[in-house]
Design a protein around this motif. Structure first.
Motif, mmCIF file in Angstrom:
data_model
loop_
_atom_site.group_PDB
_atom_site.id
_atom_site.type_symbol
_atom_site.label_atom_id
_atom_site.label_comp_id
_atom_site.label_asym_id
_atom_site.label_seq_id
_atom_site.Cartn_x
_atom_site.Cartn_y
_atom_site.Cartn_z
ATOM 1 N N GLY A 36 0.806 -1.212 0.000
ATOM 2 C CA GLY A 36 0.000 0.000 0.000
ATOM 3 C C GLY A 36 0.839 1.261 0.000
ATOM 4 N N GLN A 113 -3.319 4.927 -2.006
ATOM 5 C CA GLN A 113 -3.988 5.011 -0.706
ATOM 6 C C GLN A 113 -5.249 4.141 -0.695
ATOM 7 O OE1 GLN A 113 -5.314 8.909 0.399
ATOM 8 N NE2 GLN A 113 -5.619 8.331 2.537
ATOM 9 N N ALA A 116 -4.276 0.574 -0.463
ATOM 10 C CA ALA A 116 -3.810 0.230 0.892
ATOM 11 C C ALA A 116 -4.965 -0.029 1.852
ATOM 12 C CB ALA A 116 -2.929 1.347 1.438
ATOM 13 N N ARG A 123 -6.023 -6.986 -2.055
ATOM 14 C CA ARG A 123 -4.923 -6.182 -2.604
ATOM 15 C C ARG A 123 -3.983 -7.076 -3.397
ATOM 16 N NH1 ARG A 123 -1.545 -3.969 1.873
ATOM 17 N NH2 ARG A 123 -3.619 -3.707 2.714
#
Length: 175
Positions: A36, A113, A116, A123
């Protein structure tokens, strides 16, 4: 002196050094996205993954795709790091260094961002599918998921990403 310790013989330290030099930047970039945007952790994870590869380099260098195996080791290192993160670490939102100028830094920072804020598995799926450009089957193999789980995670993660970005993304993405 043994030729594998001083020459580039198959499976030797010099061959590993060449491999590490060629792949380390790519591994760090992938780790950067997985973490992230934590550049220091990304470098640590890439170094740890390369250390693991070195320990079994004679076997790894004979594989059909050592770079793909390195990516798998990196993702597994990232996932295990998140599970074992200790209280000794102090998380901060400030960085000692400034980022290199990008074409559109505001858009890039917003996307990193938002990435993250996703759960680590989501992710990892997005980074492997869309950054690494892996297929569903390859992503499933790396993450030890079924292909349908990869597809559904990717769909949900993209939906969460779009929702999280909202109108901010629309404003930043306009030319």
């Amino acid at each position: 002196m043994d030729s594998t310790t001083t020459s580039g013989a198959r499976g030797g330290p010099l061959e590993f050094r060449d491999f590490a030099a060629a792949r380390s930047r790519h591994l760090i970039r992938t780790a950067y996205l997985l973490t992230g945007g934590d550049a220091h952790l990304a470098e640590d994870l890439a170094q740890e993954a390369l250390g693991k590869l070195y320990g079994s380099w004679r076997r790894v260098c004979r594989m059909e795709n050592p770079a793909g195996y390195a990516r798998t080791v990196l993702v597994n290192t990232f996932l295990s790091h998140r599970r074992r993160r200790s209280s000794r670490e102090h998380v901060t939102d400030t960085f000692a260094e400034s980022a290199a100028p990008a074409v559109d830094p505001a858009l890039r920072l917003t996307l990193i961002q938002a990435l993250a804020e996703l759960p680590q598995q989501d992710r990892a799926v997005l980074v492997l599918r869309y950054w690494e450009d892996l297929g569903v089957e390859e992503t499933a193999s790396v993450l030890r998921l079924t292909p349908s789980a990869v597809r559904s995670r990717a769909s949900r993660a993209l939906s969460r990403l779009r929702t999280g970005l909202g109108s901010e993304f629309d404003e930043l993405a306009r030319p």
